[in-house]
Design a protein around this motif. Structure first.
Motif, PDB file in Angstrom:
ATOM      1  N   LEU A   1       0.663  -1.078   0.223  1.00  0.00           N
ATOM      2  CA  LEU A   1       0.142   0.061  -0.014  1.00  0.00           C
ATOM      3  C   LEU A   1       0.840   1.697  -0.039  1.00  0.00           C
ATOM      4  N   GLY A   2       1.982   1.456   0.698  1.00  0.00           N
ATOM      5  CA  GLY A   2       2.777   2.391   0.678  1.00  0.00           C
ATOM      6  C   GLY A   2       3.467   2.713  -0.567  1.00  0.00           C
ATOM      7  N   ALA A   3       4.036   1.696  -1.080  1.00  0.00           N
ATOM      8  CA  ALA A   3       4.858   1.599  -2.044  1.00  0.00           C
ATOM      9  C   ALA A   3       3.328   1.976  -3.426  1.00  0.00           C
ATOM     10  N   ILE A   4       2.226   1.790  -3.182  1.00  0.00           N
ATOM     11  CA  ILE A   4       1.321   1.954  -4.946  1.00  0.00           C
ATOM     12  C   ILE A   4       0.642   3.469  -4.324  1.00  0.00           C
ATOM     13  N   LEU A   5       0.840   3.668  -2.994  1.00  0.00           N
ATOM     14  CA  LEU A   5       0.380   4.896  -2.823  1.00  0.00           C
ATOM     15  C   LEU A   5       1.384   6.410  -3.929  1.00  0.00           C
ATOM     16  N   THR A   6       2.206   5.448  -2.761  1.00  0.00           N
ATOM     17  CA  THR A   6       3.842   6.641  -3.603  1.00  0.00           C
ATOM     18  C   THR A   6       4.096   6.735  -5.267  1.00  0.00           C
ATOM     19  N   TYR A   7       3.377   5.404  -6.042  1.00  0.00           N
ATOM     20  CA  TYR A   7       3.413   5.801  -6.987  1.00  0.00           C
ATOM     21  C   TYR A   7       2.951   6.166  -7.793  1.00  0.00           C
ATOM     22  N   ILE A   8       0.896   6.465  -7.131  1.00  0.00           N
ATOM     23  CA  ILE A   8       0.178   6.889  -7.358  1.00  0.00           C
ATOM     24  C   ILE A   8      -0.408   8.832  -7.259  1.00  0.00           C
ATOM     25  N   PHE A   9       0.294   9.111  -5.885  1.00  0.00           N
ATOM     26  CA  PHE A   9       0.991  10.538  -5.710  1.00  0.00           C
ATOM     27  C   PHE A   9       1.917  11.380  -7.127  1.00  0.00           C
ATOM     28  N   ASN A  10       2.849  10.409  -7.091  1.00  0.00           N
ATOM     29  CA  ASN A  10       3.689  10.283  -8.222  1.00  0.00           C
ATOM     30  C   ASN A  10       3.656  10.745  -9.195  1.00  0.00           C
TER      31      ASN A  10
ATOM     32  N   ALA B   1       2.160   3.049   9.788  1.00  0.00           N
ATOM     33  CA  ALA B   1       2.996   4.314   9.343  1.00  0.00           C
ATOM     34  C   ALA B   1       4.250   3.309   8.553  1.00  0.00           C
ATOM     35  N   LEU B   2       4.792   3.365  10.463  1.00  0.00           N
ATOM     36  CA  LEU B   2       6.540   2.686   9.748  1.00  0.00           C
ATOM     37  C   LEU B   2       6.128   1.369   8.602  1.00  0.00           C
ATOM     38  N   THR B   3       4.803   0.764   8.296  1.00  0.00           N
ATOM     39  CA  THR B   3       4.747   0.039   7.311  1.00  0.00           C
ATOM     40  C   THR B   3       4.940   0.575   5.974  1.00  0.00           C
ATOM     41  N   GLY B   4       4.101   1.421   6.021  1.00  0.00           N
ATOM     42  CA  GLY B   4       4.099   2.209   4.785  1.00  0.00           C
ATOM     43  C   GLY B   4       4.990   2.635   4.220  1.00  0.00           C
ATOM     44  N   LEU B   5       6.126   3.252   5.716  1.00  0.00           N
ATOM     45  CA  LEU B   5       7.099   4.099   5.389  1.00  0.00           C
ATOM     46  C   LEU B   5       8.694   2.995   4.245  1.00  0.00           C
ATOM     47  N   ALA B   6       7.797   1.811   4.741  1.00  0.00           N
ATOM     48  CA  ALA B   6       8.971   0.868   4.524  1.00  0.00           C
ATOM     49  C   ALA B   6       8.783   0.718   3.098  1.00  0.00           C
ATOM     50  N   GLY B   7       7.150   0.430   2.786  1.00  0.00           N
ATOM     51  CA  GLY B   7       7.072   0.384   1.073  1.00  0.00           C
ATOM     52  C   GLY B   7       7.337   1.874   0.071  1.00  0.00           C
ATOM     53  N   VAL B   8       7.270   3.024   0.886  1.00  0.00           N
ATOM     54  CA  VAL B   8       8.330   4.355   0.283  1.00  0.00           C
ATOM     55  C   VAL B   8       9.539   3.360  -0.150  1.00  0.00           C
ATOM     56  N   LEU B   9       9.864   3.266   0.871  1.00  0.00           N
ATOM     57  CA  LEU B   9      11.295   3.152   0.373  1.00  0.00           C
ATOM     58  C   LEU B   9      11.678   2.609  -0.351  1.00  0.00           C
ATOM     59  N   LEU B  10      11.192   0.770  -0.254  1.00  0.00           N
ATOM     60  CA  LEU B  10      11.661   0.461  -1.324  1.00  0.00           C
ATOM     61  C   LEU B  10      11.151   0.168  -2.269  1.00  0.00           C
ATOM     62  N   ALA B  11      10.386   1.182  -3.484  1.00  0.00           N
ATOM     63  CA  ALA B  11       9.230   1.438  -3.950  1.00  0.00           C
ATOM     64  C   ALA B  11      10.599   2.886  -4.729  1.00  0.00           C
ATOM     65  N   VAL B  12      11.129   2.727  -4.124  1.00  0.00           N
ATOM     66  CA  VAL B  12      11.989   4.228  -4.634  1.00  0.00           C
ATOM     67  C   VAL B  12      13.611   3.127  -4.751  1.00  0.00           C
TER      68      VAL B  12
END
Lengths: 306, 449, 331
Positions: free
Chosen positions: B201-210, B356-367
């Protein structure tokens, strides 16, 4: 029978009231048993002996290490150090199920009836040496039917004795707290133990049932078994026990007959506190029960895995 | 001494699998004849039907536009390096080769380092081969740098340095997610199998916002973390709290979480598709060297962000009132409730913090990598492994366990674990440690009876 | 929209070989989870060792088929012992983690390029199935109204349902015995059972082996019915689906896993086929801007996830279970 009991009691008359006193005919002996949880020494027993054929009460304030000692003696917990034996057989490192098979069976403070099995199935489970419990013969009913019938007959007798025969086909989960205590005791008897260890048999039992429970505990001794029980209910201790062992902070602080222990200053200090000179029956019962319940709740929470 | 890289090279590897239409299937796929290397063709057309397309570009240490590299021989083999050769081609003027493949399966792309122009050397810790799993019948375009080995074989020491770097990075990402899992497990007892989907979810949300909204990756990431936290709160309020009120058992809740995982993953796949996509920035970055360690800027950022997040969380748990309340609830919910704590409120905060922490993991993984609908699910087992290894429900345990798991995964290949199954090493270590220390490295032995 | 196709898909899936594989695997899980309360999340691992035991024996080592069957079953038993020794003394969650990890380890190893010579890489192994097919007594497929089965499916169905019946019979005979009583008691409170002189560890191990053997049978049947042993078939998702099938039917019921698997596949295939029909063609029933044909197959997974959640929340005992006597509300 009665002669033997009075003999066993009489033998205790000569035993000193010192902690860890030697008994003439001990069924359980233990020495230097220690168990620590973190920094806390929960049990630190130099010497303990339990006389055969009598009712011994183990009393002490909360956190005195009574239940932990129970766990250690029956193999449910491992001590840091120590030796103990049952009928002369050393029990260190012997797993709990073997301890039970040797004839030392316990019940639990928070009753462990199997609430999703019927009362009679709970009882049948207690029988030992069942052929039907072996994997390879289990599938063939003819191999175990006769034994099962015999066990059922024995279970029915016990249920009748403990006045649970009405509940035979009910799920154990539907029983009241007191009935569960009775069922657990009856189930333990299915193992046919020499020593039966009851962890707070009176906790959560309504006063009406208490009398009959007392009678059952006495009848265990009267049929030649040894009883060791943990209890907070001083009435019960005074009423039925032949010998009392007092624990505080993991150690045995005093021993003796009920009368002598309740007069012992060390015991009063450690345990009885302000109530010691009032007749215990005069203490507000509701207040006591409330205390007991609060303790029980706290302890039950401790047991929920976090 | 480590040989410095003259140039950094990235390859853009695209796989197109097009279901041949009725008319197209009649045509035979032109398989380019193997070329001896050297002369670069003008243009290699993208092969019709299923193919593997590689574009080689010289990143030139990040300076200027990447330049295509013509004249490099690439070979596609079936299954393994020793497998059947399916075709070989020399990169054209745009640095591209396109080689037809028969369909789904595993393929290995091999680059002949001898055909590289002088002065151009391959970067990274990888090899001159790249294994590609072709699974999806839809057209997709995958971008990732072909890690290619320095021609002079890297020394064991530098392999260990690189492995440790990657291991710590993976370990920190796992730790972020594991901290979230451990917090939630500690306070509610829930073994949450939908935790992997919270990473996704964290990763996909980053993708969507980006990509969807058009925000820079950094803002998109911040928003994704906030949205994850909100989702955690809503999830607890809408699902788990009512279940706790109903007295639903922990095993039942665990199975509910399996259902939730399946639901979320399928919805992700429905909306996002089966392909792997990249964010708009920081996709490929050259590594700079700091002493013996090579790090790209985004790696430094990932290290910094995750270490700060973990430290802040741990300090907060130790010091703040809320942190103490969380630990109290995790220790004994009933007692906390009876001593006047708002247990539901504390659990809500745990969910917010945990997701939030888990989402952050997803964000960083997406990057770090790319975005995919099952990236979190793929990581879930390692997160579980980290938490269990450290000791179920202990905060420090989750951290230590995750770092060990990360290091095991990335260092395993250095010590002989086959690279294609590098997770196996970590999982085996998990089982072995549980054998010796069942309560985990930092877990407390349980009191019985 | 062709409802004939949908009905055919739903019914042939419910009675077809895939439902049998799930039924067998779920019978094993029923012994583990339903009766004993063991959280085995690696049933796919038991299936894969048995399957590859057979395939490797026949294909890689070129040994006879019957020996392969023995090796396969033996491998499942060994896996149960190896997993059980360290974990059965621990809390239930540890068995879950260790089994799920082992299943993944096995799947990754079986699919690894490095072990291609033994296990065949990601494509797996083929060419072990002839002795099984040679036994096929049918000359033709079978068509019942809109539902049809091919010749080889018919053979697999015959073999498969017979196996299911035998396994159910074994479970039924064992679970009515005192042995079954001990398992059910362990599921509820192992300390109570221990205090009555039963070796809880041994019983859990027996249950783990028995359920693992059923899983092994499922794995072997799976590769026989499809003719190839492919590592990716044995992923964690399979285990989760098998749990879903078990829970639909009802845990701790002899026929729960069987009926559950049939319902599971009836719904999965029926819903899948419905949406694929509904999105097919130039003018689909569901317009393309809502759902593309390649998204249609996902609807059933979304519904499956949702269904599993609702089932657990509102009817955890499944269709046949008795709420008073299931393990679900346990720790």
């Amino acid at each position: 029978m009665a002669a033997e009991i009075s003999e066993a009691r009489a033998a205790l008359a000569g035993v000193s009231s010192e902690p860890g006193a030697s008994k003439p005919d001990p069924i359980v002996t233990g020495s230097n048993i220690t168990r620590t949880f973190g920094g806390l020494k929960a049990v630190d027993v130099d010497k303990i002996e339990i006389q055969r054929g009598v009712i011994t009460a183990l009393i002490g304030p909360n956190g005195a290490g009574k239940t932990t000692l129970f766990n250690l003696l029956t193999g449910f917990d491992e001590p840091d150090a120590g030796d103990w034996s049952f009928n002369g057989k050393a029990l260190a490192k012997v797993p709990a199920y073997k301890v039970a098979r040797l004839g030392m069976v316990r019940t639990f403070q928070l009753t462990k009836v199997l609430s999703k099995l019927t009362v009679i199935e709970n009882m049948r489970l207690g029988a030992t040496g069942q052929r039907g419990e072996k994997f390879f013969s289990a599938a063939f009913k003819s191999l175990w039917r006769s034994q099962e019938d015999a066990n059922t007959a024995r279970a029915d007798d016990l249920l009748q004795r403990f006045k649970l025969d009405e509940k035979r086909e009910d799920f154990a989960g539907s029983l009241s707290g007191g009935q569960r205590k009775l069922l657990e005791m009856a189930r333990a008897l299915m193992v046919d133990p020499e020593l039966i260890m009851l962890d707070e048999p009176m906790a959560g039992v309504n006063p009406a049932l208490k009398q009959s429970l007392l009678g059952h505990v006495k009848s265990l001794r009267d049929e030649g078994r040894t009883v060791l029980f943990v209890e907070h209910d001083m009435d019960m201790v005074r009423d039925i026990s032949d010998w009392v062992i007092v624990m505080a902070q993991g150690q045995i602080v005093a021993e003796g007959t009920p009368q002598s222990v309740m007069a012992d200053q060390r015991v009063i200090d450690a345990y009885l506190g302000a109530h010691h000179d009032t007749d215990i029956t005069n203490i507000d019962l509701a207040e006591l029960e409330q205390e007991a319940e609060a303790e029980l709740a706290a302890e039950s929470n401790e047991e929920t895995p976090s | 001494m480590r040989l410095r890289l003259a140039a950094l090279l990235a390859a853009v590897l695209g796989i197109f699998i097009l279901l041949p239409s009725a008319s197209a299937s009649a045509e035979t796929t032109p398989t380019p004849s193997p070329s001896a290397g050297g002369a670069a063709p003008q243009q290699n057309p993208i092969v019709e039907g299923a193919n593997i397309t590689v574009t080689l570009k010289d990143l030139n240490e990040g300076k200027g536009e990447p330049k295509p590299i013509p004249g490099v021989t690439l070979t596609v083999l079936k299954d393994s390096k020793t497998g059947e050769e399916l075709g070989s081609q020399v990169t054209d003027q745009s640095g591209r080769v396109s080689i037809g493949i028969p369909g789904n399966g595993t393929y290995v792309v091999e680059l002949d380092p001898k055909t590289l122009p002088s002065g151009v050397k391959l970067s990274g810790a990888g090899a001159t081969t790249k294994t590609v799993q072709v699974k999806l019948a839809s057209s997709n375009f995958v971008t990732f740098p072909v890690g290619a080995r320095v021609i002079e074989k890297a020394s064991k020491a530098s392999e260990i340095v690189d492995g440790t770097r990657d291991g710590l990075k993976t370990g920190l990402l796992i730790a972020l997610a594991a901290l979230g899992l451990s917090l939630i497990f500690g306070t509610t007892g829930l073994t949450n199998f939908a935790h992997g989907e919270l990473i996704t979810l964290g990763a996909i949300l980053t993708y969507i916002f980006n990509r969807g909204v058009g925000l820079p990756v950094i803002f998109a990431g911040v928003l994704a973390v906030l949205a994850s936290a909100l989702f955690g709160y809503l999830q607890d309020r809408g699902l788990w709290r009512p279940l706790r009120r109903r007295g639903t058992g922990l095993i039942a809740m665990m199975i509910v979480s399996i259902g939730l995982a399946l639901l979320m993953r399928s919805i992700f796949q429905y909306g996002f598709g089966g392909s792997t996509r990249t964010l708009s920035e920081y996709v490929t970055q050259p590594r700079n060297s700091y002493g013996p360690i090579d790090l790209s800027n985004k790696e430094i950022a990932i290290f910094a962000v995750s270490i700060i997040a973990i430290t802040v969380t741990c300090v907060a748990l130790m010091r703040t009132r809320l942190g103490k309340a969380m630990r109290a609830v995790s220790d004994n919910p009933a007692l906390s409730a009876s001593s006047g704590m708002r247990v539901d409120g504390v659990i809500s905060s745990v969910w917010i913090l945990g997701t939030a922490l888990t989402g952050l993991a997803g964000v960083l993984l997406a990057v770090q990598q790319q975005v995919n609908f099952n990236m979190g699910f793929n990581l879930l087992l390692l997160v579980f492994a980290g938490v269990t290894l450290g000791g179920l429900g202990t905060i420090w345990g989750a951290l230590v366990g995750s770092l060990i798991i990360g290091l095991m995964v990335e260092l395993g290949p250095v010590f002989g674990v086959p690279a294609s199954i590098k997770e196996v090493g970590a999982l085996v270590v998990l089982i072995l440690i549980l054998l010796v220390r069942p309560q985990g490295i930092l877990g407390k032995a349980q009191r019985i009876g | 929209m062709d409802f004939g196709t949908i009905i055919d898909a739903a019914f042939s899936a419910a009675f077809g070989p895939q439902a049998i594989v799930f039924a067998l695997a779920a019978i094993g899980l029923n012994v583990h989870f339903g009766y004993t309360g063991l959280l085995n999340f690696g049933q796919a691992g038991f299936m894969s060792v048995a399957a590859f035991g057979l395939a490797v024996t026949v294909v890689t080592w070129d040994l006879p088929f019957w020996l392969g069957l023995i090796v396969g079953m033996f491998a499942a038993i060994v896996l149960a012992l190896v997993l059980g020794v360290p974990t059965l003394r621990l809390r239930a969650d540890y068995l879950a983690i260790v089994t799920i990890a082992s299943a993944e380890i096995l799947r990754l190893c079986f699919g690894a390029v490095e072990f291609k010579d033994t296990f065949g890489g990601s494509n797996g192994l083929t060419g072990f199935v002839r002795p099984y097919q040679k036994l096929n007594p049918y000359n033709d497929g079978l068509t019942l109204g809109v539902v049809s089965f091919s010749r080889s499916d018919l053979w697999s169905i015959t073999v498969g349902w017979t196996l299911v019946a035998i396994c159910c019979l074994i479970v039924w005979a064992l679970m009515r015995s005192p042995w079954g009583r001990v398992l059910k008691s362990i599921r509820e409170d192992e300390d109570a059972v221990r205090s009555l002189g039963k070796n809880v560890f041994a019983y859990k191990m027996q249950a783990l082996v028995l359920g693992g053997v059923f899983g092994g049978i499922a794995g072997i049947f799976h590769i026989l019915k499809q003719g190839s042993s492919v590592p990716t078939d044995f992923n964690t998702t399979f285990t989760f689906y098998a749990y879903a099938a078990l829970l639909i039917g009802g845990a701790a019921r002899v026929l729960g896993p069987v009926v559950g698997s049939m319902i599971f596949w009836f719904l999965i295939a029926g819903i899948g086929s419905f949406f694929s029909e509904a999105t097919k063609g130039a003018d689909p029933v569901i317009p393309n801007w809502i759902m593309q044909p390649d998204q249609a197959s996902l609807i059933r997974l979304i519904l499956l996830g949702l269904g599993l959640m609702l089932l657990m929340i509102f009817r955890p005992q499944g269709i046949f279970g008795d709420r008073r006597e299931i393990a679900i509300d346990g720790r």
